[in-house]
Design a protein around this motif. Structure first.
Motif, PDB file in Angstrom:
ATOM      1  N   ASN A 202       0.796  -1.235   0.000  1.00 14.05           N
ATOM      2  CA  ASN A 202       0.000   0.000   0.000  1.00 14.05           C
ATOM      3  C   ASN A 202       0.824   1.279   0.000  1.00 14.05           C
ATOM      4  O   ASN A 202       0.289   2.359  -0.230  1.00 14.05           O
ATOM      5  CB  ASN A 202      -0.934   0.012   1.214  1.00 14.05           C
ATOM      6  CG  ASN A 202      -2.015  -1.051   1.129  1.00 14.05           C
ATOM      7  OD1 ASN A 202      -2.287  -1.586   0.055  1.00 14.05           O
ATOM      8  ND2 ASN A 202      -2.632  -1.372   2.256  1.00 14.05           N
ATOM      9  N   SER A 203       2.123   1.173   0.263  1.00  9.01           N
ATOM     10  CA  SER A 203       2.950   2.380   0.364  1.00  9.01           C
ATOM     11  C   SER A 203       3.372   2.939  -0.982  1.00  9.01           C
ATOM     12  O   SER A 203       4.002   3.991  -1.050  1.00  9.01           O
ATOM     13  CB  SER A 203       4.209   2.085   1.191  1.00  9.01           C
ATOM     14  OG  SER A 203       5.004   1.083   0.566  1.00  9.01           O
ATOM     15  N   SER A 204       3.044   2.270  -2.059  1.00 10.61           N
ATOM     16  CA  SER A 204       3.432   2.730  -3.393  1.00 10.61           C
ATOM     17  C   SER A 204       2.268   2.566  -4.363  1.00 10.61           C
ATOM     18  O   SER A 204       1.752   1.459  -4.539  1.00 10.61           O
ATOM     19  CB  SER A 204       4.639   1.931  -3.897  1.00 10.61           C
ATOM     20  OG  SER A 204       4.845   2.137  -5.281  1.00 10.61           O
ATOM     21  N   ASN A 205       1.850   3.655  -4.979  1.00 10.14           N
ATOM     22  CA  ASN A 205       0.782   3.578  -5.985  1.00 10.14           C
ATOM     23  C   ASN A 205       1.203   2.726  -7.170  1.00 10.14           C
ATOM     24  O   ASN A 205       0.373   2.053  -7.796  1.00 10.14           O
ATOM     25  CB  ASN A 205       0.411   4.984  -6.465  1.00 10.14           C
ATOM     26  CG  ASN A 205      -0.337   5.766  -5.404  1.00 10.14           C
ATOM     27  OD1 ASN A 205      -1.032   5.192  -4.567  1.00 10.14           O
ATOM     28  ND2 ASN A 205      -0.204   7.090  -5.427  1.00 10.14           N
ATOM     29  N   GLN A 206       2.499   2.768  -7.480  1.00 15.02           N
ATOM     30  CA  GLN A 206       2.995   1.959  -8.593  1.00 15.02           C
ATOM     31  C   GLN A 206       2.855   0.474  -8.281  1.00 15.02           C
ATOM     32  O   GLN A 206       2.443  -0.318  -9.135  1.00 15.02           O
ATOM     33  CB  GLN A 206       4.461   2.300  -8.877  1.00 15.02           C
ATOM     34  CG  GLN A 206       5.047   1.553 -10.074  1.00 15.02           C
ATOM     35  CD  GLN A 206       6.501   1.919 -10.320  1.00 15.02           C
ATOM     36  OE1 GLN A 206       7.116   2.616  -9.516  1.00 15.02           O
ATOM     37  NE2 GLN A 206       7.051   1.445 -11.431  1.00 15.02           N
ATOM     38  N   ARG A 207       3.196   0.066  -7.035  1.00 14.87           N
ATOM     39  CA  ARG A 207       3.048  -1.338  -6.665  1.00 14.87           C
ATOM     40  C   ARG A 207       1.583  -1.753  -6.649  1.00 14.87           C
ATOM     41  O   ARG A 207       1.244  -2.883  -7.005  1.00 14.87           O
ATOM     42  CB  ARG A 207       3.690  -1.598  -5.302  1.00 14.87           C
ATOM     43  CG  ARG A 207       5.179  -1.884  -5.376  1.00 14.87           C
ATOM     44  CD  ARG A 207       5.702  -2.483  -4.082  1.00 14.87           C
ATOM     45  NE  ARG A 207       5.691  -1.544  -2.981  1.00 14.87           N
ATOM     46  CZ  ARG A 207       6.691  -0.723  -2.689  1.00 14.87           C
ATOM     47  NH1 ARG A 207       7.786  -0.720  -3.436  1.00 14.87           N
ATOM     48  NH2 ARG A 207       6.614   0.084  -1.658  1.00 14.87           N
ATOM     49  N   ILE A 208       0.710  -0.850  -6.204  1.00 17.98           N
ATOM     50  CA  ILE A 208      -0.729  -1.163  -6.211  1.00 17.98           C
ATOM     51  C   ILE A 208      -1.198  -1.431  -7.630  1.00 17.98           C
ATOM     52  O   ILE A 208      -1.959  -2.384  -7.888  1.00 17.98           O
ATOM     53  CB  ILE A 208      -1.533  -0.010  -5.566  1.00 17.98           C
ATOM     54  CG1 ILE A 208      -1.230   0.087  -4.073  1.00 17.98           C
ATOM     55  CG2 ILE A 208      -3.025  -0.220  -5.785  1.00 17.98           C
ATOM     56  CD1 ILE A 208      -1.864   1.284  -3.393  1.00 17.98           C
ATOM     57  N   ALA A 209      -0.739  -0.608  -8.575  1.00 15.10           N
ATOM     58  CA  ALA A 209      -1.122  -0.797  -9.982  1.00 15.10           C
ATOM     59  C   ALA A 209      -0.558  -2.101 -10.536  1.00 15.10           C
ATOM     60  O   ALA A 209      -1.234  -2.833 -11.282  1.00 15.10           O
ATOM     61  CB  ALA A 209      -0.635   0.393 -10.808  1.00 15.10           C
ATOM     62  N   LEU A 210       0.704  -2.415 -10.173  1.00 16.20           N
ATOM     63  CA  LEU A 210       1.308  -3.657 -10.635  1.00 16.20           C
ATOM     64  C   LEU A 210       0.566  -4.871 -10.073  1.00 16.20           C
ATOM     65  O   LEU A 210       0.358  -5.875 -10.773  1.00 16.20           O
ATOM     66  CB  LEU A 210       2.780  -3.705 -10.208  1.00 16.20           C
ATOM     67  CG  LEU A 210       3.746  -2.784 -10.962  1.00 16.20           C
ATOM     68  CD1 LEU A 210       5.129  -2.817 -10.312  1.00 16.20           C
ATOM     69  CD2 LEU A 210       3.824  -3.183 -12.434  1.00 16.20           C
ATOM     70  N   PHE A 211       0.167  -4.796  -8.791  1.00 17.36           N
ATOM     71  CA  PHE A 211      -0.578  -5.899  -8.189  1.00 17.36           C
ATOM     72  C   PHE A 211      -1.930  -6.071  -8.866  1.00 17.36           C
ATOM     73  O   PHE A 211      -2.384  -7.204  -9.087  1.00 17.36           O
ATOM     74  CB  PHE A 211      -0.749  -5.664  -6.692  1.00 17.36           C
ATOM     75  CG  PHE A 211      -1.492  -6.763  -5.985  1.00 17.36           C
ATOM     76  CD1 PHE A 211      -0.916  -8.017  -5.815  1.00 17.36           C
ATOM     77  CD2 PHE A 211      -2.777  -6.569  -5.498  1.00 17.36           C
ATOM     78  CE1 PHE A 211      -1.593  -9.042  -5.164  1.00 17.36           C
ATOM     79  CE2 PHE A 211      -3.462  -7.582  -4.847  1.00 17.36           C
ATOM     80  CZ  PHE A 211      -2.869  -8.825  -4.689  1.00 17.36           C
ATOM     81  N   LYS A 212      -2.557  -4.970  -9.208  1.00 18.09           N
ATOM     82  CA  LYS A 212      -3.841  -5.035  -9.912  1.00 18.09           C
ATOM     83  C   LYS A 212      -3.678  -5.756 -11.251  1.00 18.09           C
ATOM     84  O   LYS A 212      -4.464  -6.647 -11.597  1.00 18.09           O
ATOM     85  CB  LYS A 212      -4.385  -3.623 -10.123  1.00 18.09           C
ATOM     86  CG  LYS A 212      -5.687  -3.576 -10.907  1.00 18.09           C
ATOM     87  CD  LYS A 212      -6.166  -2.141 -11.088  1.00 18.09           C
ATOM     88  CE  LYS A 212      -7.454  -2.105 -11.921  1.00 18.09           C
ATOM     89  NZ  LYS A 212      -7.918  -0.699 -12.125  1.00 18.09           N
ATOM     90  N   ASN A 213      -2.665  -5.387 -11.997  1.00 18.92           N
ATOM     91  CA  ASN A 213      -2.432  -6.035 -13.293  1.00 18.92           C
ATOM     92  C   ASN A 213      -2.078  -7.510 -13.125  1.00 18.92           C
ATOM     93  O   ASN A 213      -2.485  -8.356 -13.933  1.00 18.92           O
ATOM     94  CB  ASN A 213      -1.303  -5.311 -14.041  1.00 18.92           C
ATOM     95  CG  ASN A 213      -1.694  -3.901 -14.441  1.00 18.92           C
ATOM     96  OD1 ASN A 213      -2.871  -3.603 -14.628  1.00 18.92           O
ATOM     97  ND2 ASN A 213      -0.706  -3.021 -14.574  1.00 18.92           N
ATOM     98  N   PHE A 214      -1.311  -7.811 -12.062  1.00 19.08           N
ATOM     99  CA  PHE A 214      -0.939  -9.201 -11.802  1.00 19.08           C
ATOM    100  C   PHE A 214      -2.179 -10.042 -11.495  1.00 19.08           C
ATOM    101  O   PHE A 214      -2.306 -11.180 -11.969  1.00 19.08           O
ATOM    102  CB  PHE A 214       0.058  -9.247 -10.638  1.00 19.08           C
ATOM    103  CG  PHE A 214       0.558 -10.618 -10.307  1.00 19.08           C
ATOM    104  CD1 PHE A 214       1.366 -11.311 -11.206  1.00 19.08           C
ATOM    105  CD2 PHE A 214       0.229 -11.231  -9.106  1.00 19.08           C
ATOM    106  CE1 PHE A 214       1.833 -12.586 -10.911  1.00 19.08           C
ATOM    107  CE2 PHE A 214       0.695 -12.494  -8.801  1.00 19.08           C
ATOM    108  CZ  PHE A 214       1.501 -13.175  -9.703  1.00 19.08           C
ATOM    109  N   CYS A 215      -3.096  -9.498 -10.709  1.00 15.60           N
ATOM    110  CA  CYS A 215      -4.338 -10.213 -10.384  1.00 15.60           C
ATOM    111  C   CYS A 215      -5.162 -10.466 -11.648  1.00 15.60           C
ATOM    112  O   CYS A 215      -5.689 -11.572 -11.854  1.00 15.60           O
ATOM    113  CB  CYS A 215      -5.160  -9.411  -9.376  1.00 15.60           C
ATOM    114  SG  CYS A 215      -4.487  -9.383  -7.695  1.00 15.60           S
ATOM    115  N   ILE A 216      -5.268  -9.445 -12.501  1.00 11.02           N
ATOM    116  CA  ILE A 216      -6.041  -9.592 -13.742  1.00 11.02           C
ATOM    117  C   ILE A 216      -5.415 -10.665 -14.625  1.00 11.02           C
ATOM    118  O   ILE A 216      -6.111 -11.499 -15.223  1.00 11.02           O
ATOM    119  CB  ILE A 216      -6.115  -8.243 -14.476  1.00 11.02           C
ATOM    120  CG1 ILE A 216      -6.934  -7.237 -13.646  1.00 11.02           C
ATOM    121  CG2 ILE A 216      -6.726  -8.417 -15.861  1.00 11.02           C
ATOM    122  CD1 ILE A 216      -6.923  -5.826 -14.210  1.00 11.02           C
TER     123      ILE A 216
END
Length: 470
Positions: A202-216
């Motif tokens: 949660n400390s990085s918006n970039q990591r949140i976006a990467l996790f979202k893409n990984f889940c998809i």
């Protein structure tokens, strides 16, 4: 790490993690000094042992909201609608701009109650277990005794030697939270790693976006994960529950990006066991937190569920160090069962005195404490309470209008099975119903009505949709 037999690791927390609380509880309950070392086991499972207006929440860092349970009319239409829906109203929100001491809390609560003319209409006050709240109730209880009075009545020779049985009620949900926290300390090394992983994500918006893409990419619906909080009940349970359903994608993503193996198979094994262990506490908190249906008749059921769960879990050597402080905390607050819990249980037509007898028998088996005298006290006190009600509101009671209640969800059927002969039951049948404990308590019309109610057979409708208020 879990061993090859799939057992929980022994000693989940650093030695002495919660020994201070454990020693204090053991000394208060049993007069035992555990010394300065790690808590030693104590065998408490012997065969023959002995609308809401406020809740004061004082954490020393912000304003306190004063809250009490107010019952303010001759009959129940004021706290229920014509459709028998329970009402909840906030009548005061006051900022305490000074230290949150017992005297200052009592002053604010008393001011609101006096402002609305409710001093002689308070049935009970529910507070959390902060020491300042207990101190406040020492001041407020005599002030709020106008509705129920005291037992015995004050005398000129000894005006302070009185008992107020019902006015101060400790918040059951807060006690459950304290019980759970005393055990979760042992899981701290594992839960901390999950918190670290969530913070890292949660400390990085970039990591949140990467996790979202990984889940998809993995065909999993993306979601965010929140941290648990000490002041939010069930927060650790819900944090782990949300994580476990994303175990595969979350673990791979965190370990790939964190730079080391943060979450192992052992972490997920422990998380699954914690979730399983905490489920009974989660269910109790959710059920007892209800607002628009009666919860008081359900509390004894959940006390029974919790102590049974702790008793059975304590037999597991890998859980003993976790369950032991939890059981001490339970006994600290609930070894002496509040009378209000028993009254509410008895007034459920499925429970009555026979059901209470069975509940107390099972609790004695699980705790080692003798509740035989408590059973007699409950019976005497409920007749006293009914007679006080008759003295105050007998005329109004006979004039109340009849309404049809809405559907209210009752307790789960299997809990009644434990009380009346299902799995885990006491294997006893409660004593035959009896009339008033003494002739002097059976003279009023209300006492006669209570006797007839207790003498009648228990209702056997244990379905979930049983309407308690019908």
């Amino acid at each position: 790490m879990a061993d090859e037999d799939g057992l929980l690791p022994v000693g989940l927390a650093p030695e002495g993690e919660n020994d201070d609380d454990t020693r204090a509880d053991a000394a208060a309950l049993f007069g035992i000094d555990l010394g300065d070392g790690s808590a030693a086991p104590i065998d408490v499972d012997t065969d023959g042992g002995e609308g809401r207006t406020a809740t004061v929440n004082s954490n020393g860092t912000g304003p306190s909201v004063a809250g009490t349970d107010i019952w303010s009319d001759n009959v129940k239409e004021d706290y229920m609608t014509a459709d028998w829906e329970l009402q909840k109203k906030v009548i005061g929100l006051r900022l305490i701009e000074v230290n949150h001491t017992g005297d200052n809390i009592a002053e604010k609560v008393a001011y609101v109650i006096e402002e609305f003319g409710l001093l002689d209409k308070v049935f009970s006050v529910t507070l959390d277990n902060a020491s300042s709240n207990a101190k406040a109730m020492e001041t407020l209880t005599p002030m709020f005794a106008g509705y129920l009075g005291s037992e015995p009545a004050p005398t000129p020779s000894d005006p302070n030697k009185v008992k107020y049985h019902l006015v101060h009620q400790r918040c059951a949900y807060h006690i459950i939270n304290l019980i759970v926290k005393s055990g979760l300390k042992r899981f701290k090394p594992y839960t901390e790693d999950f918190r670290t992983a969530i913070n890292f994500l949660n400390s990085s918006n970039q990591r949140i976006a990467l996790f979202k893409n990984f889940c998809i990419a993995k065909g999993v619906r993306p979601r965010k994960f929140g941290l648990d909080m000490d002041v939010r009940w069930n927060a650790t349970y819900l944090m782990l529950k949300h994580l476990l359903s994303y175990k595969d994608v979350f673990s791979v993503f965190i370990n790939s990006n964190y730079g080391s193996m943060l979450l192992t198979a052992s972490h997920w094994y422990i998380a699954d066991k914690i979730l399983e262990f905490l489920e009974v506490f989660y269910d109790s908190t959710v059920t007892l937190s209800g607002v628009y249906y009666p919860t008081s008749p359900l509390i004894l059921h959940h006390l029974l569920d919790i102590i049974t769960h702790l008793h059975e879990s304590s037999k597991d050597q890998n859980l003993f160090s976790i369950v032991y402080p939890m059981k001490l905390k339970y006994l600290k607050y609930w070894k002496d069962i509040p009378l209000l819990y028993s009254f509410a249980f008895i007034l459920d037509p499925r429970g009555k005195m026979r059901g209470l007898f069975n509940v107390l028998t099972i609790m004695q088996q699980k705790t080692g404490f003798d509740y035989s005298s408590y059973y007699g006290i409950v019976k005497t006190e409920i007749f006293k309470l009914v007679n006080k009600y008759e003295e105050k509101f007998g005329v109004a009671r006979s004039q109340r209008r009849v309404s049809h209640p809405a559907s209210i969800i009752g307790k789960r059927k299997h809990a009644w099975g434990r009380i009346f002969g299902g799995p885990g039951a006491s294997s006893v049948v409660g004593p035959s119903p009896a009339s008033a404990p003494s002739p002097s308590l059976s003279t009023s019309a209300a006492a006669c009505e209570l006797s007839a109610y207790l003498d009648s057979d228990n209702v056997t409708a244990f379905e979930d949709d049983f309407d308690l208020l019908l």
